[in-house]
Design an enzyme around this catalytic site. Structure first.
Site, PDB file in Angstrom:
ATOM      1  N   THR A 244       4.131  18.454 -30.348  1.00 33.15           N
ATOM      2  CA  THR A 244       3.864  17.243 -31.123  1.00 33.15           C
ATOM      3  C   THR A 244       3.958  17.556 -32.610  1.00 33.15           C
ATOM      4  OG1 THR A 244       2.399  16.496 -29.380  1.00 33.15           O
ATOM      5  CG2 THR A 244       2.177  15.406 -31.522  1.00 33.15           C
ATOM      6  N   CYS A 333      -1.285  46.381 -45.937  1.00 36.87           N
ATOM      7  CA  CYS A 333      -2.283  47.185 -45.248  1.00 36.87           C
ATOM      8  C   CYS A 333      -2.227  46.858 -43.760  1.00 36.87           C
ATOM      9  CB  CYS A 333      -3.659  46.880 -45.821  1.00 36.87           C
ATOM     10  SG  CYS A 333      -4.835  48.170 -45.477  1.00 36.87           S
TER      11      CYS A 333
END
Ligand SMILES: Cc1ncc(COP(=O)(O)O)c(C=O)c1O
Length: 395
Positions: A244, A333
């Site tokens: 949707t 990181c």
């Protein structure tokens, strides 16, 4: 734009939703809440009309047609849909993909995954010390075995604005599909003719003062049949992205691009560039070493100041400035161990130089006072570090 105590200088990471955008989205959560794919009643028709209008706005931004716009969850999904979509329907004689070394991680990771999954060859186009594509290397690498080339219009770390028309002209000679990640470009430059140059273009709502969780992929009409979807289901969005379609988010993205398409967008770019330049000047006028990573002048994102403080550690500077100043280091990181930015490495910086670099990025709600205060805070912090008091308070 500041939180109570925080100056926000990280607009390239994300932007606050413009209040005008919120206003246009508001009725679509509760009052006009239809499913745009409910084709049997007026509530659904209205929602479908709102999505159509949103497609028209996004298409208008790029110089495209509304039926060439597919809404996604963001630029990451758009980039994945472009590359995986093409690779999965690729002819057997076109099994090479070229990407620039400074692409966003989502392009690089998608390209690597395609290589591992389908035996494609992925090749990396180098850049110069300002982040500009080596056009000769690109021209040398292309032939009739290349399926697609993916090159971003504006770099998210150092702000380099590529010469997209020239890149497109090189690729057109060999009928190679050109995918352009324009997530940062939509705000940074006039993209009204981008669809004339690229076959596929990725956008992100939250980089342009729209909501998070929405993006778009422009796919030129005649290229759409060369794309295999990532998401299967009810066949929404021309079968290219089932599920949707989220009406309030589409409206939010459309409202955001409607603002940047006006003269206000161009004026804002000039104002932000002036503020960014003032910030850089203030820092370079201090007695500390401050170098600019990336290009200077017009071929740089107007809000981007990626600065290097040789001899200092960027994460220490920013860490000590919390909660006063929000900016970012390019370090990724992923595994708990910070890795130097691949973009800074690609433009020739050493690991140490990368570690001493900070990306400040300014935008719509940046004020002159914030620019002065941000520069003052950074200079104070450098001073405190030199005096051997790196963790001391900043006043
Ligand atoms: C150039 C570029 N491409 C793609 C993305 C990913 O966008 P999104 O957060 O919409 O998935 C970003 C966001 O940092 C970006 O800067």
């Amino acid at each position: 734009m500041s939180g109570k105590n925080t100056i926000y200088a990280d607009y390239q990471a994300t932007t606050p939703v413009d209040r005008r955008v919120l206003k246009r989205m508001a009725p679509h959560w509760h009052e006009s809440f239809g499913n745009p794919h409910s084709s049997d009643h007026v509530v659904g028709w209205k929602a479908a009309e709102a999505v159509q209008k949103s497609m028209a706005s996004v298409a208008g931004l790029l110089g495209a047609d509304p039926d060439e716009i597919i809404f996604t969850s963001g630029a990451t999904e758009a980039n994945n849909l472009a590359l995986f979509g093409l690779a999965r329907r690729a002819p057997t004689n076109r099994q090479r993909i070229l990407v620039s070394v400074t692409e966003h991680k989502c392009v690089l990771a998608a390209a690597r995954a395609i290589e591992a999954w389908k035996g494609f060859t992925v090749e990396y186009i180098p850049v110069d010390h300002e982040g500009f594509i080596d056009l000769a290397a690109l021209a040398n690498r292309i032939d009739d075995t290349v399926l697609a080339v993916s090159i971003m219009a504006v770099n998210n770390e150092v702000g380099t604005i590529q010469d997209i028309p020239r890149i497109a002209a090189i690729l057109a000679r060999r009928d190679i599909l050109f995918h352009c990640d324009a997530a940062q470009a939509a705000y940074a430059m006039d993209v009204s003719e981008l669809a004339a140059h690229a076959d596929l273009i990725s956008l992100s709502g939250h980089k342009v003062y729209g909501p998070q969780g929405i993006g778009a992929l422009y796919i030129r009409r005649d290229v759409q049949e060369s794309i295999e979807p990532l998401i299967y289901g009810g066949g929404q969005q021309n079968g290219l992205r089932s599920g949707t379609t989220p009406v309030p988010l589409c409206i939010g993205m459309a409202a955001a691009v409607d603002i940047i398409r006006t003269d206000e967008g161009a004026e804002e770019r000039r104002r932000v560039a002036r503020q960014r330049d003032a910030f850089v000047e203030m820092l370079q006028g201090s007695r500390y070493p401050v170098a600019i990573n990336g290009p200077t002048g017009d071929r740089r994102h107007p809000g981007n100041a990626n600065l290097r403080f040789d001899g200092f550690v960027a994460q220490d500077i920013l860490g000590a400035l919390q909660p006063r100043l929000a900016a970012s280091t390019g370090a990724a990181c992923t595994s708990g161990i910070p890795e130097p930015s691949h973009v800074l490495r690609a433009i020739g910086l050493s690991v140490e130089q990368g570690d001493s670099s900070i990306r400040f990025s300014f935008g719509r709600f940046t004020t002159d006072e914030e620019i002065h205060e941000a520069a003052r805070l950074v200079i104070k912090r450098l001073e405190a570090t030199i005096k051997g008091n790196p963790d001391g308070p900043v006043i």
